[in-house]
Design a protein around this motif. Structure first.
Motif, mmCIF file in Angstrom:
data_model
loop_
_atom_site.group_PDB
_atom_site.id
_atom_site.type_symbol
_atom_site.label_atom_id
_atom_site.label_comp_id
_atom_site.label_asym_id
_atom_site.label_seq_id
_atom_site.Cartn_x
_atom_site.Cartn_y
_atom_site.Cartn_z
ATOM 1 N N ILE A 112 0.845 -1.202 0.000
ATOM 2 C CA ILE A 112 0.000 0.000 0.000
ATOM 3 C C ILE A 112 0.882 1.254 0.000
ATOM 4 O O ILE A 112 0.691 2.172 -0.787
ATOM 5 C CB ILE A 112 -0.963 -0.016 1.214
ATOM 6 N N LEU A 113 1.889 1.262 0.879
ATOM 7 C CA LEU A 113 2.747 2.449 0.983
ATOM 8 C C LEU A 113 3.509 2.727 -0.319
ATOM 9 O O LEU A 113 3.733 3.873 -0.678
ATOM 10 C CB LEU A 113 3.713 2.299 2.155
ATOM 11 N N GLU A 114 3.871 1.629 -1.019
ATOM 12 C CA GLU A 114 4.605 1.812 -2.294
ATOM 13 C C GLU A 114 3.772 2.557 -3.340
ATOM 14 O O GLU A 114 4.308 3.128 -4.273
ATOM 15 C CB GLU A 114 5.017 0.450 -2.867
ATOM 16 N N ARG A 115 2.461 2.541 -3.170
ATOM 17 C CA ARG A 115 1.600 3.222 -4.156
ATOM 18 C C ARG A 115 1.564 4.738 -3.932
ATOM 19 O O ARG A 115 1.004 5.459 -4.735
ATOM 20 C CB ARG A 115 0.154 2.684 -4.053
ATOM 21 N N ILE A 116 2.137 5.193 -2.809
ATOM 22 C CA ILE A 116 2.045 6.633 -2.489
ATOM 23 C C ILE A 116 3.391 7.314 -2.708
ATOM 24 O O ILE A 116 4.409 6.911 -2.141
ATOM 25 C CB ILE A 116 1.598 6.823 -1.032
#
Ligand SMILES: NC(=O)c1ccc[n+]([C@@H]2O[C@H](COP(=O)([O-])OP(=O)(O)OC[C@H]3O[C@@H](n4cnc5c(N)ncnc54)[C@H](O)[C@@H]3O)[C@@H](O)[C@H]2O)c1
Length: 285
Positions: free
Chosen positions: A67-71
């Motif tokens: 999830i964090l990689e998408r931001i």
């Protein structure tokens, strides 16, 4: 409409949580603040929010990094030139928001939809920040705090928003698990009008010595099924902000939203709530 690339402007309390809600829904999100340090801090706060989901068993540990990689934290508009949907969540100030939208209007693709998370500024008035060709693609999208958890989103068309755009944005919100409702562009939209009417009545009950804050909170929780009572909520939200919202509602609707003297007294005494350690309750004990 395919809307995989999202831009969020403002990485404060709301913007970072809105970015998280989209990333959890599988979207690529560019999160912009005035500096890269502020945008990165917003992303760090998301990491903490995800830890809470994991602790509650609502997210697998392994999904956190995905999830964090998408931001992507950013400090310039270049990275969102090709976004198809942009939400603004900067300070609640007309000029600040107007500058953001007029800059975006010159940079973004013609079919990009612009949304504002404003709580109190007229959507129709803010829409004047963009050129006439984009007016149909401008609307209000009002999230509730914390935006990664709260399901409701008020969707507020301006006088000129295209019906098709409202439908696309409501579908987009459903795709990240939200429950949007369409609301007219009136001051306070729907939720803040109901909510502050209740807070003001709670303040009156206390002034009239009908019951204590503890018992009024208990009444709302056990009698109405609310997860928190009005006094607990006022302290979480910040009494200064509560007073400001009520002053805006009072300006528009008159007597029924006149802020109560006991709320003003709390603000004058700096009893703002949890943020100052004291509000309707004392948290320093
Ligand atoms: N706090 C709430 O519960 C709540 C709920 C719904 C809507 N809102 C609305 O959401 C918006 C943001 O509120 P918040 O509580 O997150 O505020 P906040 O102060 O926590 O965050 C605002 C962020 O915007 C950034 N910013 C300011 N100018 C900018 C610019 N020109 N470009 C990029 N970033 C900029 C600031 O650095 C800050 O990080 C406001 O319009 C508010 O009315 C707030």
């Amino acid at each position: 409409m395919e809307m995989k690339k999202i831009g969020v402007i403002g990485a404060g309390m709301m913007g970072s949580e809105i970015a998280l809600a989209f990333a959890m829904g599988g979207y690529e999100v560019s999160l912009k603040d005035e500096t890269l340090a502020l945008a990165t801090k917003g992303k760090e706060n998301m990491s903490k929010s995800l830890e809470r989901f994991i602790k509650k068993g609502k997210l697998a540990e392994g999904d956190k990094n995905k999830i964090l990689e998408r931001i992507k934290p950013i400090d310039n508009y270049e990275a969102i030139r090709d976004a198809i949907f942009i939400i603004e969540a900067v300070f609640e100030n007309f000029t600040v928001k107007q500058n953001v939208f007029s800059t975006l209007d010159n940079i973004c693709r013609d079919d990009c939809i612009f949304a504002t998370n404003t709580s109190s500024i007229s959507i129709t008035k803010l829409a004047t920040s963009v050129k006439r060709e984009r007016l149909g693609r401008f609307l209000g999208v009002h999230f509730f705090s914390p935006a990664s958890v709260m399901k409701l989103v008020e969707v507020i068309p301006s006088l000129d928003t295209d019906g098709e755009i409202v439908t696309s944005v409501m579908d987009l919100l459903r795709s990240i698990g939200k429950e949007p409702i369409q609301v007219k562009d009136v001051v306070g939209f729907a939720v803040n009008r109901i909510f502050h009417a209740m807070l003001i009545e709670a303040c009156r009950l206390l002034e009239e010595e009908v019951a204590t804050p503890e018992d009024i909170d208990k009444a709302c929780k056990l009698g109405l099924g609310h997860p928190m009572g009005p006094y607990e909520l006022m302290d979480v939200l910040n009494n200064k902000l509560n007073l400001e919202v009520q002053e805006i509602l009072f300006d528009s609707y008159g007597e029924r939203f006149r802020p109560r003297p006991n709320l003003k007294q709390r603000v004058n005494a700096n009893h703002l709530g949890r943020v100052t350690g004291r509000g309707w309750y004392n948290y320093n004990k």
